[in-house]
Design an enzyme around this catalytic site. Structure first.
Site, PDB file in Angstrom:
ATOM      1  N   VAL A  74      -5.833  -5.594  -4.546  1.00 25.23           N
ATOM      2  CA  VAL A  74      -5.863  -4.798  -5.791  1.00 25.23           C
ATOM      3  C   VAL A  74      -6.693  -3.533  -5.562  1.00 25.23           C
ATOM      4  O   VAL A  74      -6.318  -2.434  -5.985  1.00 25.23           O
ATOM      5  CB  VAL A  74      -6.456  -5.635  -6.951  1.00 25.23           C
ATOM      6  CG1 VAL A  74      -6.713  -4.772  -8.177  1.00 25.23           C
ATOM      7  CG2 VAL A  74      -5.546  -6.805  -7.288  1.00 25.23           C
ATOM      8  N   ILE A 119      -0.128  -1.458  18.185  1.00 26.95           N
ATOM      9  CA  ILE A 119      -1.189  -0.655  18.813  1.00 26.95           C
ATOM     10  C   ILE A 119      -0.565   0.641  19.341  1.00 26.95           C
ATOM     11  O   ILE A 119       0.450   0.605  20.039  1.00 26.95           O
ATOM     12  CB  ILE A 119      -1.823  -1.419  20.005  1.00 26.95           C
ATOM     13  CG1 ILE A 119      -2.350  -2.773  19.538  1.00 26.95           C
ATOM     14  CG2 ILE A 119      -2.885  -0.570  20.706  1.00 26.95           C
ATOM     15  CD1 ILE A 119      -3.764  -2.817  19.079  1.00 26.95           C
ATOM     16  N   ASN A 165       0.837  -1.210   0.000  1.00 31.69           N
ATOM     17  CA  ASN A 165       0.000   0.000   0.000  1.00 31.69           C
ATOM     18  C   ASN A 165       0.865   1.249   0.000  1.00 31.69           C
ATOM     19  O   ASN A 165       0.554   2.234  -0.679  1.00 31.69           O
ATOM     20  CB  ASN A 165      -0.941   0.001   1.208  1.00 31.69           C
ATOM     21  CG  ASN A 165      -2.187  -0.810   0.947  1.00 31.69           C
ATOM     22  OD1 ASN A 165      -3.034  -0.414   0.143  1.00 31.69           O
ATOM     23  ND2 ASN A 165      -2.301  -1.951   1.611  1.00 31.69           N
ATOM     24  N   HIS A 216      -8.108  -0.850   6.243  1.00 35.43           N
ATOM     25  CA  HIS A 216      -8.432  -2.120   6.888  1.00 35.43           C
ATOM     26  C   HIS A 216      -9.030  -3.048   5.834  1.00 35.43           C
ATOM     27  O   HIS A 216      -9.889  -2.630   5.056  1.00 35.43           O
ATOM     28  CB  HIS A 216      -9.440  -1.877   8.023  1.00 35.43           C
ATOM     29  CG  HIS A 216      -9.800  -3.126   8.743  1.00 35.43           C
ATOM     30  ND1 HIS A 216      -8.943  -3.725   9.644  1.00 35.43           N
ATOM     31  CD2 HIS A 216     -10.901  -3.912   8.690  1.00 35.43           C
ATOM     32  CE1 HIS A 216      -9.514  -4.822  10.115  1.00 35.43           C
ATOM     33  NE2 HIS A 216     -10.698  -4.967   9.547  1.00 35.43           N
ATOM     34  N   GLU A 276      -7.336  -2.210  -2.548  1.00 35.42           N
ATOM     35  CA  GLU A 276      -6.649  -1.360  -1.555  1.00 35.42           C
ATOM     36  C   GLU A 276      -5.708  -0.401  -2.255  1.00 35.42           C
ATOM     37  O   GLU A 276      -5.624   0.777  -1.909  1.00 35.42           O
ATOM     38  CB  GLU A 276      -5.852  -2.230  -0.568  1.00 35.42           C
ATOM     39  CG  GLU A 276      -6.699  -3.079   0.340  1.00 35.42           C
ATOM     40  CD  GLU A 276      -5.899  -3.748   1.440  1.00 35.42           C
ATOM     41  OE1 GLU A 276      -4.960  -3.128   1.979  1.00 35.42           O
ATOM     42  OE2 GLU A 276      -6.192  -4.910   1.762  1.00 35.42           O
ATOM     43  N   ASP A 317     -10.161  -0.013  14.708  1.00 33.46           N
ATOM     44  CA  ASP A 317     -10.922  -0.119  13.446  1.00 33.46           C
ATOM     45  C   ASP A 317     -12.340   0.455  13.547  1.00 33.46           C
ATOM     46  O   ASP A 317     -13.257  -0.001  12.852  1.00 33.46           O
ATOM     47  CB  ASP A 317     -11.000  -1.590  12.986  1.00 33.46           C
ATOM     48  CG  ASP A 317      -9.626  -2.199  12.776  1.00 33.46           C
ATOM     49  OD1 ASP A 317      -8.714  -1.455  12.361  1.00 33.46           O
ATOM     50  OD2 ASP A 317      -9.455  -3.397  13.043  1.00 33.46           O
ATOM     51  N   ASN A 364      -6.143   4.988   8.344  1.00 29.81           N
ATOM     52  CA  ASN A 364      -5.694   3.593   8.250  1.00 29.81           C
ATOM     53  C   ASN A 364      -6.475   2.919   7.127  1.00 29.81           C
ATOM     54  O   ASN A 364      -7.575   3.356   6.777  1.00 29.81           O
ATOM     55  CB  ASN A 364      -5.987   2.876   9.575  1.00 29.81           C
ATOM     56  CG  ASN A 364      -5.550   1.426   9.569  1.00 29.81           C
ATOM     57  OD1 ASN A 364      -4.452   1.095   9.102  1.00 29.81           O
ATOM     58  ND2 ASN A 364      -6.399   0.540  10.049  1.00 29.81           N
ATOM     59  N   MET A 381       1.386  -2.673  12.359  1.00 29.98           N
ATOM     60  CA  MET A 381       0.798  -3.707  13.216  1.00 29.98           C
ATOM     61  C   MET A 381       1.078  -3.470  14.704  1.00 29.98           C
ATOM     62  O   MET A 381       1.130  -4.427  15.478  1.00 29.98           O
ATOM     63  CB  MET A 381       1.332  -5.090  12.804  1.00 29.98           C
ATOM     64  CG  MET A 381       0.992  -5.472  11.373  1.00 29.98           C
ATOM     65  SD  MET A 381      -0.780  -5.431  11.029  1.00 29.98           S
ATOM     66  CE  MET A 381      -1.304  -6.887  11.923  1.00 29.98           C
TER      67      MET A 381
HETATM   68  C1  GRF Z   1      -3.172  -4.679   4.037  1.00 28.56           C
HETATM   69  O1  GRF Z   1      -4.032  -5.734   3.730  1.00 28.56           O
HETATM   70  C2  GRF Z   1      -3.869  -3.656   4.890  1.00 28.56           C
HETATM   71  O2  GRF Z   1      -5.230  -3.548   4.622  1.00 28.56           O
HETATM   72  C3  GRF Z   1      -3.663  -4.190   6.266  1.00 28.56           C
HETATM   73  O3  GRF Z   1      -2.379  -4.752   6.262  1.00 28.56           O
HETATM   74  C4  GRF Z   1      -2.022  -5.115   4.936  1.00 28.56           C
HETATM   75  C5  GRF Z   1      -0.747  -4.421   4.613  1.00 28.56           C
HETATM   76  O4  GRF Z   1      -0.200  -4.825   3.400  1.00 28.56           O
HETATM   77  N1  GRF Z   1      -3.858  -3.137   7.248  1.00 28.56           N
HETATM   78  P1  GRF Z   1       0.999  -4.011   2.765  1.00 28.56           P
HETATM   79  O5  GRF Z   1       2.122  -3.988   3.783  1.00 28.56           O
HETATM   80  O6  GRF Z   1       0.511  -2.646   2.430  1.00 28.56           O
HETATM   81  O7  GRF Z   1       1.391  -4.789   1.542  1.00 28.56           O
END
Ligand code: GRF
Length: 219
Positions: free
Chosen positions: A178, A98, A20, A115, A180, A151, A113, A96
């Site tokens: 895809v 908190i 992302n 999700h 995202e 979330d 964020n 990842m």
């Molecule tokens: C993604 O699926 C996002 O929605 C979630 O963690 C994943 C991260 O993937 N929060 P990346 O590191 O962006 O490839």
């Protein structure tokens, strides 16, 4: 000649591969994109995304959470880096860890964020497995503002995908990611460009953006 747009200064926080993050860095290369990525931070020194960010010419560093005795001191180190870089908006992309309520509240309305589910369904982890178990026909991803409850913040934008017969968590997550990669740059542009504003705990769109359907990506 039109005046150059003032770009919002963005930090992306990651913990892993950073796909992302890459989609955001690529989108932000466009001269008319309303945000610039000034910093990438990871709580994990081994995050593959750090290498990818540096390859793209973005300053990237790790703040190893294991080096801190508690969450508050890790967050303070994060805050110092963000302030030093003049960051205006934090984008979490597979981060990842908190964050403390105090940190989240300090960045209220300035942290988003992504999700991998259609919130408010399937908060937390293992969203694709849980979507399959629940038998939903539509699944997807959501960009939302971050609030202390996990979330649960105001929704900015969503993209849906079908759940197809024979899907497993891998095929479903491949279909979602895809979307995202399309959704996050679009949502960040909405926020940084003023097309989406927080209003009483919900996200409201300017008339122009609403007409364009900018916050919904279709199947
Ligand atoms: C993604 O699926 C996002 O929605 C979630 O963690 C994943 C991260 O993937 N929060 P990346 O590191 O962006 O490839």
């Amino acid at each position: 000649m039109s005046a150059p747009i003032r770009k919002k200064r963005i930090a992306i926080l990651i913990s892993g591969r950073g796909s992302n993050m890459v989609s955001l860095i690529e989108a932000a290369r466009a001269p008319d994109y309303p945000a610039e990525i000034v910093l990438v931070l990871s709580n994990r020194p081994d995050a593959a995304g750090l290498v990818r960010a540096r390859e793209a010419g973005i300053p990237a560093s790790a703040i190893d959470h294991k080096a801190f005795p508690d969450r508050a001191r890790f967050d303070a180190a994060l805050q110092a880096e963000l302030e030093a870089a003049g960051v205006e908006l934090i984008v979490l992309a597979g981060f990842m860890r908190i964050l403390t309520d105090a940190f989240v509240e300090a960045w209220a309305g300035r942290m988003i964020n992504i999700h991998p589910s259609l919130l408010p369904l399937f908060k937390g982890t293992h969203t694709h497995e849980r979507a399959l178990e629940a038998g939903v026909r539509l699944h997807g991803c959501t960009v939302h503002y971050v609030v202390p409850e996990l979330d649960a913040g105001p929704i900015v934008a969503q993209a849906a995908v079908p759940v197809l017969p024979g899907d497993d968590a891998d095929t479903l997550s491949a279909r979602v990611i895809v979307q995202e990669h399309r959704l996050y740059p679009a949502a960040l542009a909405l926020i940084a460009g003023g097309g989406a504003v927080l209003d009483g705990g919900r996200v409201r769109f300017t008339a122009q953006e609403r007409d364009a359907g900018a916050a919904i990506l279709s199947l």
